[in-house]
Design a protein around this motif. Structure first.
Motif, PDB file in Angstrom:
ATOM      1  N   PRO A  48      19.792   7.973   8.332  1.00  0.00           N
ATOM      2  CA  PRO A  48      20.046   7.525   9.714  1.00  0.00           C
ATOM      3  C   PRO A  48      18.772   7.401  10.542  1.00  0.00           C
ATOM      4  N   ARG A  49      17.919   6.481  10.143  1.00  0.00           N
ATOM      5  CA  ARG A  49      16.711   6.154  10.898  1.00  0.00           C
ATOM      6  C   ARG A  49      16.681   4.649  11.065  1.00  0.00           C
ATOM      7  N   LEU A  50      16.764   4.142  12.286  1.00  0.00           N
ATOM      8  CA  LEU A  50      16.811   2.710  12.525  1.00  0.00           C
ATOM      9  C   LEU A  50      15.398   2.154  12.705  1.00  0.00           C
ATOM     10  N   PRO A  51      15.110   0.971  12.154  1.00  0.00           N
ATOM     11  CA  PRO A  51      13.786   0.369  12.327  1.00  0.00           C
ATOM     12  C   PRO A  51      13.589  -0.135  13.747  1.00  0.00           C
ATOM     13  N   PHE A  52      12.345  -0.166  14.181  1.00  0.00           N
ATOM     14  CA  PHE A  52      12.062  -0.649  15.529  1.00  0.00           C
ATOM     15  C   PHE A  52      11.166  -1.879  15.516  1.00  0.00           C
ATOM     16  N   LEU A  53      10.400  -2.099  14.419  1.00  0.00           N
ATOM     17  CA  LEU A  53       9.502  -3.252  14.347  1.00  0.00           C
ATOM     18  C   LEU A  53       9.253  -3.603  12.889  1.00  0.00           C
ATOM     19  N   MET A  54       9.554  -4.856  12.498  1.00  0.00           N
ATOM     20  CA  MET A  54       9.294  -5.345  11.140  1.00  0.00           C
ATOM     21  C   MET A  54       9.832  -4.383  10.075  1.00  0.00           C
ATOM     22  N   GLN A  55      11.046  -3.912  10.299  1.00  0.00           N
ATOM     23  CA  GLN A  55      11.755  -3.034   9.356  1.00  0.00           C
ATOM     24  C   GLN A  55      11.046  -1.699   9.129  1.00  0.00           C
ATOM     25  N   HIS A  83       6.815   2.836  -1.747  1.00  0.00           N
ATOM     26  CA  HIS A  83       6.373   1.445  -1.708  1.00  0.00           C
ATOM     27  C   HIS A  83       5.917   1.069  -0.312  1.00  0.00           C
ATOM     28  N   GLN A  84       4.870   0.257  -0.255  1.00  0.00           N
ATOM     29  CA  GLN A  84       4.400  -0.420   0.945  1.00  0.00           C
ATOM     30  C   GLN A  84       3.608   0.480   1.889  1.00  0.00           C
ATOM     31  N   ALA A  85       2.366   0.055   2.156  1.00  0.00           N
ATOM     32  CA  ALA A  85       1.444   0.848   2.961  1.00  0.00           C
ATOM     33  C   ALA A  85       1.883   0.989   4.413  1.00  0.00           C
ATOM     34  N   PHE A  86       2.655   0.039   4.937  1.00  0.00           N
ATOM     35  CA  PHE A  86       3.057   0.092   6.332  1.00  0.00           C
ATOM     36  C   PHE A  86       4.401   0.780   6.531  1.00  0.00           C
ATOM     37  N   SER A  87       4.957   1.357   5.493  1.00  0.00           N
ATOM     38  CA  SER A  87       6.239   2.047   5.617  1.00  0.00           C
ATOM     39  C   SER A  87       6.007   3.503   6.019  1.00  0.00           C
ATOM     40  N   VAL A 105       4.195   8.682  -7.101  1.00  0.00           N
ATOM     41  CA  VAL A 105       3.569   7.401  -7.438  1.00  0.00           C
ATOM     42  C   VAL A 105       3.684   6.502  -6.213  1.00  0.00           C
ATOM     43  N   PHE A 106       2.669   5.687  -5.980  1.00  0.00           N
ATOM     44  CA  PHE A 106       2.676   4.776  -4.831  1.00  0.00           C
ATOM     45  C   PHE A 106       2.392   3.356  -5.304  1.00  0.00           C
ATOM     46  N   THR A 107       3.130   2.380  -4.757  1.00  0.00           N
ATOM     47  CA  THR A 107       2.869   0.966  -5.042  1.00  0.00           C
ATOM     48  C   THR A 107       2.450   0.264  -3.766  1.00  0.00           C
ATOM     49  N   ASP A 108       1.303  -0.421  -3.827  1.00  0.00           N
ATOM     50  CA  ASP A 108       0.797  -1.193  -2.696  1.00  0.00           C
ATOM     51  C   ASP A 108       1.070  -2.670  -2.967  1.00  0.00           C
ATOM     52  N   HIS A 109       1.717  -3.328  -2.013  1.00  0.00           N
ATOM     53  CA  HIS A 109       2.128  -4.720  -2.209  1.00  0.00           C
ATOM     54  C   HIS A 109       1.306  -5.704  -1.381  1.00  0.00           C
ATOM     55  N   THR A 136      -1.165   5.244  -8.871  1.00  0.00           N
ATOM     56  CA  THR A 136      -0.952   4.149  -7.925  1.00  0.00           C
ATOM     57  C   THR A 136      -0.770   2.849  -8.693  1.00  0.00           C
ATOM     58  N   ILE A 137       0.094   1.979  -8.178  1.00  0.00           N
ATOM     59  CA  ILE A 137       0.347   0.675  -8.774  1.00  0.00           C
ATOM     60  C   ILE A 137      -0.008  -0.409  -7.768  1.00  0.00           C
ATOM     61  N   CYS A 138      -0.679  -1.458  -8.235  1.00  0.00           N
ATOM     62  CA  CYS A 138      -0.934  -2.641  -7.419  1.00  0.00           C
ATOM     63  C   CYS A 138      -0.378  -3.860  -8.141  1.00  0.00           C
ATOM     64  N   VAL A 139      -0.070  -4.912  -7.373  1.00  0.00           N
ATOM     65  CA  VAL A 139       0.623  -6.057  -7.961  1.00  0.00           C
ATOM     66  C   VAL A 139      -0.322  -7.125  -8.497  1.00  0.00           C
ATOM     67  N   SER A 140      -1.629  -6.960  -8.282  1.00  0.00           N
ATOM     68  CA  SER A 140      -2.611  -7.893  -8.830  1.00  0.00           C
ATOM     69  C   SER A 140      -3.955  -7.183  -8.907  1.00  0.00           C
ATOM     70  N   HIS A 141      -4.890  -7.768  -9.654  1.00  0.00           N
ATOM     71  CA  HIS A 141      -6.218  -7.160  -9.769  1.00  0.00           C
ATOM     72  C   HIS A 141      -6.964  -7.237  -8.434  1.00  0.00           C
ATOM     73  N   THR A 142      -6.734  -8.310  -7.679  1.00  0.00           N
ATOM     74  CA  THR A 142      -7.323  -8.400  -6.335  1.00  0.00           C
ATOM     75  C   THR A 142      -6.770  -7.305  -5.439  1.00  0.00           C
ATOM     76  N   SER A 143      -5.472  -7.056  -5.546  1.00  0.00           N
ATOM     77  CA  SER A 143      -4.844  -5.985  -4.770  1.00  0.00           C
ATOM     78  C   SER A 143      -5.404  -4.624  -5.172  1.00  0.00           C
ATOM     79  N   LYS A 144      -5.641  -4.428  -6.467  1.00  0.00           N
ATOM     80  CA  LYS A 144      -6.220  -3.161  -6.921  1.00  0.00           C
ATOM     81  C   LYS A 144      -7.595  -2.940  -6.316  1.00  0.00           C
TER      82      LYS A 144
END
Length: 418
Positions: A48-55, A83-87, A105-109, A136-144
């Protein structure tokens, strides 16, 4: 998302189902709150936590600890995967999970810069969180490369696992295309980062140079007004169709109407929309940014610098290549190149690495936080120490041994075999 070792548990259709079950935790979506069971056996907690900006939910730091602790204990969790650095919910869950001794484990998208105020703040928060993750997981080598530079992580602790596409959902349908025109599809959030301003410059010039080209623009956002104004200014109402927000269930029906998929993003770690378009047999034209050049083979994508002249020229080259494109052949290649089953197997390897990591006490964890900076390091240590104190209070108030353990849900395949 959290996983629990499932060697003696019912099978679930995700991440090597004979070994793992997956439980998802996210914030509430409108009236969707509480525990839900998906048709494939996936269990989801809508806290029960509602988003306030960009989910994103409001940061509480310690406010989510009781409910996160309750979920982790009830479900017998082994690995916590954020998942997601802005979460904010992700960062809080990883902090609390580490305090409780779980493997994380953390995934950066996404890709972020280093100079603007928002990026500087976000990078420091990421450094705090990743100082105590196991893998940590990244979705591309540039992201890594971007994540390693932003967080100071050792590169050997960062795995690259790309996104994938469900090719069964995104199949070509050439009969849906018009024979006497070239249709260019754009499906994107209409914001600055996705290159909406670039589209305003590119679309009129393409329409001027190629009389048989028409645009389908799906998506919504603050930049939609600029696109509407451009369409009015150049009298392109008949050649630029604004679809508004397109539900994901209808994306395939829009894509198959086109010949070319246009991605104008100014920054992109991977771009799963390109995979969906290619799976539907569309030739892609995209800006050469971030991890996009890693996504498709050269004969399936035309890359250009994110400037109007280069994008227009790239679209011209793509139009000339269209007679050589076989949508069904492209779909078959995508089915081979990108599979969620392969992603699940590779993610399982990361989980094994995390579970094999040695356990650490509070002092060992604090030593890594302390190295995050002369002032920030001390602040991070105070945050972790207070989190540790709150955990012990919660353990005294509601001991783990008295927790109500959630029963395993029997998968329908098991019921059929009984």
């Amino acid at each position: 998302m959290a996983t629990k070792n499932g060697l003696s548990r019912p099978q679930l259709s995700f991440i090597d189902s004979d070994r793992f079950q997956v439980v998802v935790m996210t914030h509430a979506y409108g009236r969707r709150c509480g525990v839900r069971y998906m048709t494939n056996g996936l269990k989801v907690y809508y806290v029960p936590r509602l988003p306030f900006l960009m989910q994103n939910t409001l940061p509480t730091l310690y406010g989510t600890f009781p409910i996160i602790r309750n979920i982790l204990i009830r479900e017998g969790i082994t690995v916590v995967h954020g998942h997601q650095a802005f979460s904010t919910l992700c960062h809080e869950a990883l902090l609390h999970a580490r305090t409780m001794g779980y493997k994380v484990v953390f995934t950066d998208h996404s890709l972020y810069g280093f100079a603007d105020l928002g990026s500087i703040h976000m990078n420091k928060v990421l450094q705090f969180t990743l100082a105590d993750v196991h893998e940590t997981i990244c979705v591309s080598h540039t992201s890594k490369e971007n994540t390693v530079l932003r967080s100071g992580l050792p590169p050997q602790k960062v795995f690259v696992i790309p996104n994938a596409v469900d090719t069964a959902m995104f199949k070509p349908n050439p009969s849906a295309r018009m024979l006497d025109e070239v249709v260019i599809v754009v499906i994107s959030r209409l914001v600055y980062r996705k290159g909406a301003d670039l589209l305003v410059e590119v679309i009129p010039e393409v329409c001027r140079l190629f009389p048989n080209v028409r645009f389908l623009v799906g998506g919504d956002g603050p930049k939609r007004v600029r696109l509407e104004e451009m369409r009015e200014k150049h009298s392109l109402q008949e050649r630029v169709e604004m679809l508004g927000a397109v539900p994901h269930t209808q994306v395939q029906s829009v894509l198959v109407r086109g010949h070319i998929f246009l991605n104008s993003s100014l920054t992109e770690a991977f771009c799963i929309a390109i995979l969906e378009a290619a799976s539907c047999g569309l030739l892609t034209v995209s800006t050469r940014v971030g991890g996009v050049p890693e996504v498709l083979p050269p004969d399936m994508i035309v890359l250009a610098e994110p400037v109007p002249e280069n994008m227009v020229e790239a679209i011209g080259r793509a139009i000339k290549l269209l007679p050589k494109i076989d949508p069904f052949s492209m779909h078959d290649r995508m089915r081979t190149l990108y599979s969620w089953t392969d992603v699940a197997k590779r993610t399982e390897v990361v989980y094994d690495h995390a579970m094999n990591a040695r356990d650490e006490d509070l002092l060992q964890r604090l030593s890594r936080y302390f190295e995050c900076g002369p002032w920030a390091g001390k602040l991070f240590c105070l945050v972790v120490i207070l989190d540790f104190i709150i955990w012990n209070i919660l353990e005294w108030w509601k001991p783990t041994k008295e927790a109500d353990i959630a029963p395993d849900m029997i998968h329908h395949n098991e019921i059929e075999h009984q």
